[in-house]
Design an enzyme around this catalytic site. Structure first.
Site, PDB file in Angstrom:
ATOM      1  N   ASP A 150       0.617  -1.174   0.085  1.00  0.00           N
ATOM      2  CA  ASP A 150       0.103   0.075  -0.031  1.00  0.00           C
ATOM      3  C   ASP A 150       0.906   1.283   0.002  1.00  0.00           C
ATOM      4  OD1 ASP A 150      -2.395   1.570   0.639  1.00  0.00           O
ATOM      5  OD2 ASP A 150      -3.198  -0.050   1.053  1.00  0.00           O
ATOM      6  N   HIS A 221      -3.909   6.208   2.901  1.00  0.00           N
ATOM      7  CA  HIS A 221      -4.440   5.115   2.467  1.00  0.00           C
ATOM      8  C   HIS A 221      -3.914   3.762   3.098  1.00  0.00           C
ATOM      9  CE1 HIS A 221      -5.735   1.821  -0.520  1.00  0.00           C
ATOM     10  NE2 HIS A 221      -6.703   2.620  -0.979  1.00  0.00           N
ATOM     11  N   SER A 541     -11.273  -0.624  -1.472  1.00  0.00           N
ATOM     12  CA  SER A 541     -10.165  -0.477  -0.729  1.00  0.00           C
ATOM     13  C   SER A 541     -10.411  -0.802   0.577  1.00  0.00           C
ATOM     14  CB  SER A 541      -9.281   0.812  -1.000  1.00  0.00           C
ATOM     15  OG  SER A 541      -8.548   0.892  -2.116  1.00  0.00           O
TER      16      SER A 541
END
Ligand SMILES: *[C@@H]1O[C@H](CO)[C@@H](O)[C@H](O)[C@H]1NC(C)=O
Ligand SMILES: *[C@@H]1O[C@H](CO)[C@@H](O)[C@H](O)[C@H]1NC(C)=O
Ligand SMILES: *[C@@H]1O[C@H](CO)[C@@H](O)[C@H](O)[C@H]1NC(C)=O
Ligand SMILES: *[C@@H]1O[C@H](CO)[C@@H](O)[C@H](O)[C@H]1NC(C)=O
Ligand SMILES: *[C@@H]1O[C@H](CO)[C@@H](O)[C@H](O)[C@H]1NC(C)=O
Ligand SMILES: *[C@@H]1O[C@H](CO)[C@@H](O)[C@H](O)[C@H]1NC(C)=O
Ligand SMILES: *[C@@H]1O[C@H](CO)[C@@H](O)[C@H](O)[C@H]1NC(C)=O
Length: 770
Positions: A150, A221, A541
């Site tokens: 990620d 994220h 996600s």
């Protein structure tokens, strides 16, 4: 000793040539090699790759000079892979690539490309409680290591506190690499690994400047996804008062290892593969990939290929379905060996109220962060219809503006307009109810359904001096119906392998509260950055790490289960009904009943997955037999399996998958009426403690007759395997991709509680690539 030195050949080999062979532009290529073709003298594949590459560079050098240049091979050879694929990434000109193709052992190659990143209460919604069920049985995932490929991690986040966490499993081989603003002292018993990968990115884009050359997350994220799956308990977490409570990940004691391959400056697949390669080497148990490649067949998808290697080593891989819904055929990462996760809503809403001057109060959705005095005092409220005319909006002044969604002007556009017009408060009326990815506006806003919208419109029309007050920071728990499929969640069938139903399962993905880097803006208010330790995000996600967390708990409870067994347990016990006890609906399809192309087998139910009764297990050979039956060439199969000796004696499309799909060509028929005649074979393993009898039960499917043979499965003991056939005959009408016929096969335990459910789908497929 010699062998040991060759280990590092990959990085230190000196080549004898001038690097100026590039009259044409270079690019990164991911190259697959056949290790069986490696000549004996090479002790490691690394040294062989280096030698192969340097001979290619020499052959293609226009000057063929022997002047020493110490840096050219290392700068050409970007990554050597050990586990994820047999091969390497190199930065080459087209003529160098052509020369490489003639080298002994060359199998195939693809140009390096970019992947798409599919950008607290959720654990309660999954009924994961500390007193019973999967959480205590798995010891909260304590022995399980989850790797995240990620954007990195914010190690100071409280979600990585390691109180009450036992020592790191001794088998762990990973580490916390030092880099810019990051060193090993930032890791602990919770965050046990942090590495970063950007050599491919830098080789492909030499101009790029890496602003944070370390595992530190400057995007948010990765911090969000990793804490969603495995965050420790954090008391009094909230996003400016929204979702207040104790935050924790699905598997609160599982270990986290972060592999940063997605950069603010961009990303390339070759780095993603290097990250997966390292994760395999370090010893992770589960990999969570909230990313994917669009529109490539399996043998040209390095992520699919790398996850095959992970699966072979018993590593469970969860991937996100993508955010390209509700169009059909948009799901990415459709490899049969991973769990593909769709996004659903939860029974929680974040909101604000509008209190009209007549005393009536209406609740809507909002995530506006400030609750300032300005918006608390009554303001004039006007109804504008569609807020598409920016000039007109700018003349309104400091008022509450009410806008209405239409087919003509999308809600997104109207929200943008109101933001540009600098209006006091925007109120948006819409029939689409999954606006969770819109409601985090930088100006005060409230989103209303048509019913509540009418209350406001009526008041404005009837009042001579309409005014209202607004108020934010409301959290509503227990909203119904939930879950529903989120509109944006990508839909099946999977173009890369339409013979296996994808997505596999649905997990919470909408408005998920999880940790956020303290120094990365969580949102903005009138372009002013706003910081928070938590943030609310929506997307597949966010769904993927929920499923990865559940898989980690299952792995903790059943260390011997294969990745396919864990996936089967999750799929066959998933819920197809919502909290109103009616079938789950699809927000992307007018709230109609969701099909398996939207939610796979259903919404994940962790406490049922722990005890599924029966398992559809799959071995490596089964996957190879499928690749053979797909008529892939020997070369294409080898690219995926890394083995030159793939036995294609027993090709079979009957992968022992816990779901069934028949796709028909949706573009080649006038009437759309098709005859269907298909037989599936499956094998189920009884993992209950003793013998058990199961009876087949089917739901009706329009125009089709579905039969199962035998109708009863009588298991005499634990771990016994029994096979059955599922036959589907009849006619369906498939003119469009949206013409989906589906039903369910249930193996219901006689005199017991197990129910093993599989979706059966007949769907139209329209190829968008090929
Ligand atoms: C590691 O980083 C922390 C925080 O930035 C710092 O306090 C510490 O001195 C660093 N340790 C070493 C060994 O560099
Ligand atoms: C790199 O930067 C230079 C100078 O700014 C520019 O001329 C060149 O086109 C850039 N190259 C790439 C590949 O972007
Ligand atoms: C990033 O850090 C690594 C490891 O410390 C180093 O090898 C590399 O050269 C650095 N890259 C950049 C672009 O600074
Ligand atoms: C919502 O749906 C109703 C009924 O279909 C329709 O009458 C109305 O115009 C729609 N409203 C909006 C804001 O789209
Ligand atoms: C593979 O090739 C065989 C023989 O040509 C054909 O019958 C079969 O339908 C093909 N399978 C697929 C999945 O295309
Ligand atoms: C589907 O039908 C169209 C139109 O007849 C044809 O061009 C196409 O090749 C078919 N696709 C497949 C996968 O058979
Ligand atoms: C059942 O099948 C699995 C493979 O799915 C195999 O590993 C196992 O040995 C079989 N069990 C028995 C009792 O034959």
């Amino acid at each position: 000793m010699a062998a040991h030195m060759r280990m590092f050949f990959c990085l230190s080999l000196m080549v004898i040539l001038l690097a100026r062979s590039t009259l044409t532009e270079t690019d990164n290529y991911i190259v697959h090699m056949d290790l069986a073709a490696m000549p004996k003298p090479f002790a490691t594949h690394h040294s062989w790759y280096s030698a192969t590459l340097s001979s290619v560079l020499l052959d293609t050098s226009p000057l063929r000079t022997t002047t020493s240049s110490s840096s050219s091979l290392p700068s050409k050879l970007i990554h050597c892979y050990k586990h994820a694929i047999n091969g390497f990434t190199a930065n080459l000109t087209p003529s160098q690539l052509d020369a490489l193709k003639n080298s002994p052992g060359y199998v195939s190659s693809v140009r390096d490309s970019s992947v798409r990143a599919d950008t607290t209460h959720s654990s309660n919604f999954l009924a994961l409680t500390p007193n019973s069920g999967l959480l205590p049985i798995s010891n909260y995932g304590s022995d399980v290591i989850i790797g995240f490929v990620d954007t990195g991690v914010w190690p100071e986040s409280e979600s990585f506190n390691d109180e009450a966490i036992s020592k790191i499993p001794s088998r762990w081989k990973g580490e916390c690499e030092s880099g810019t603003h990051f060193n090993a002292s930032l890791c602990n018993k919770k965050l046990i690994g942090g590495r970063f990968f950007n050599k491919g990115l830098i080789a492909k884009f030499p101009n790029v400047t890496i602003s944070m050359n370390s595992t530190r997350d400057t995007n948010g994220h990765g911090t969000h996804t990793s804490t969603t799956a495995a965050g420790s308990y954090v008391k009094e977490a909230s996003f400016f008062g929204y979702g207040q409570g104790t935050a924790r990940g699905v598997a609160p004691r599982a270990r986290v290892a972060i592999y940063k391959a997605i950069w603010k400056e961009g990303n390339v697949v070759s780095d993603v593969i290097a990250a997966i390669d390292q994760a395999i080497s370090d010893g992770v148990d589960v990999i969570s990939l909230s990313l994917g490649l669009d529109g490539v067949p399996l043998y040209e998808d390095p992520v699919a290929i790398a996850t095959f290697a992970a699966m072979e080593r018993g590593i469970f891989v969860a991937t996100s379905a993508g955010n390209k819904g509700p169009q059909f055929g948009t799901v990415h990462s459709g490899a049969p060996w991973v769990l593909n996760v769709a996004a659903g809503t939860m029974d929680r809403d974040f909101g604000g109220t509008i209190t009209l001057n007549n005393g009536v109060s209406v609740l809507g959705s909002s995530l506006f962060v400030l609750n300032s005095a300005i918006v608390l005092s009554p303001l004039p409220i006007v109804f504008m219809g569609q807020c598409h005319n920016l000039k007109k909006l700018k003349r309104v002044g400091f008022k509450i503006v009410v806008c209405e969604d239409s087919d003509e002007y999308s809600l997104d556009l109207q929200v943008d307009n109101v933001q540009s017009a600098k209006i006091a408060v925007g109120v948006f009326i819409s029939n689409i109810s999954d606006w969770d990815n819109l409601i985090q506006t930088s100006f005060p806003s409230i989103f209303l359904n048509a019913y509540h919208g009418n209350v406001i419109k009526d008041y404005i029309m009837r009042s001579s001096n309409p005014k209202a007050r607004v108020n934010f920071h409301k959290t509503i728990i227990g909203t119904k119906p939930a879950p529903s499929v989120a509109r944006y969640s990508s839909r099946g069938p999977s173009e890369s392998c339409p013979l296996v139903l994808k997505p596999d399962i649905m997990a919470p993905g909408d408005a998920i509260l999880a940790s956020w880097p303290q120094k990365v803006a969580a949102t903005d208010v009138y372009s002013r950055p706003i910081y928070s330790k938590f943030n609310v995000l929506s997307g597949t996600s966010m769904a993927c790490p929920h499923a990865a967390g559940v898989a980690a708990l299952l792995k903790g409870a059943h260390p011997g289960w294969s990745p396919a067994a864990i996936r089967s347990a999750m799929m066959t016990t998933a819920d197809v009904v919502d909290n109103t006890q009616t079938l789950i609906k699809d927000l992307g399809n007018k709230n109609k009943v969701a099909t398996p192309l939207a939610m796979g087998s259903g919404h994940v139910n962790p406490n049922k997955a722990i005890d599924p009764g029966l398992i559809y297990d799959i071995g490596i050979e089964d996957y190879t037999n499928l690749l053979c039956a797909l008529n892939y060439t020997k070369n294409q199969i080898q690219t995926i399996t890394r083995s030159p000796s793939n036995d294609c004696e027993k090709p079979s499309l009957d992968l022992n998958y816990p779901s069934f799909i028949i796709t028909v060509n949706a573009s080649d028929s006038e009437s759309g009426r098709r005859e269907i005649s298909r037989e599936f074979k499956r094998r189920v393993t009884n993992i209950g403690e003793k013998g058990a009898t199961y009876r087949a039960k089917m739901t009706p499917m329009k125009g089709l007759v579905v039969t199962v043979e035998p109708k009863m499965l009588k298991f005499k003991r634990k771990n016994q395997n029994l096979s059955f056939k599922l036959k589907i005959r009849g006619h369906v009408s498939v003119k469009r991709e949206s013409d989906v016929v589906f039903g369910y096969l249930n193996w219901v335990e006689v005199g017991g509680g197990h129910r093993v459910q599989s979706p059966i789908v007949v769907a139209g497929l329209r190829s968008h690539w090929n």
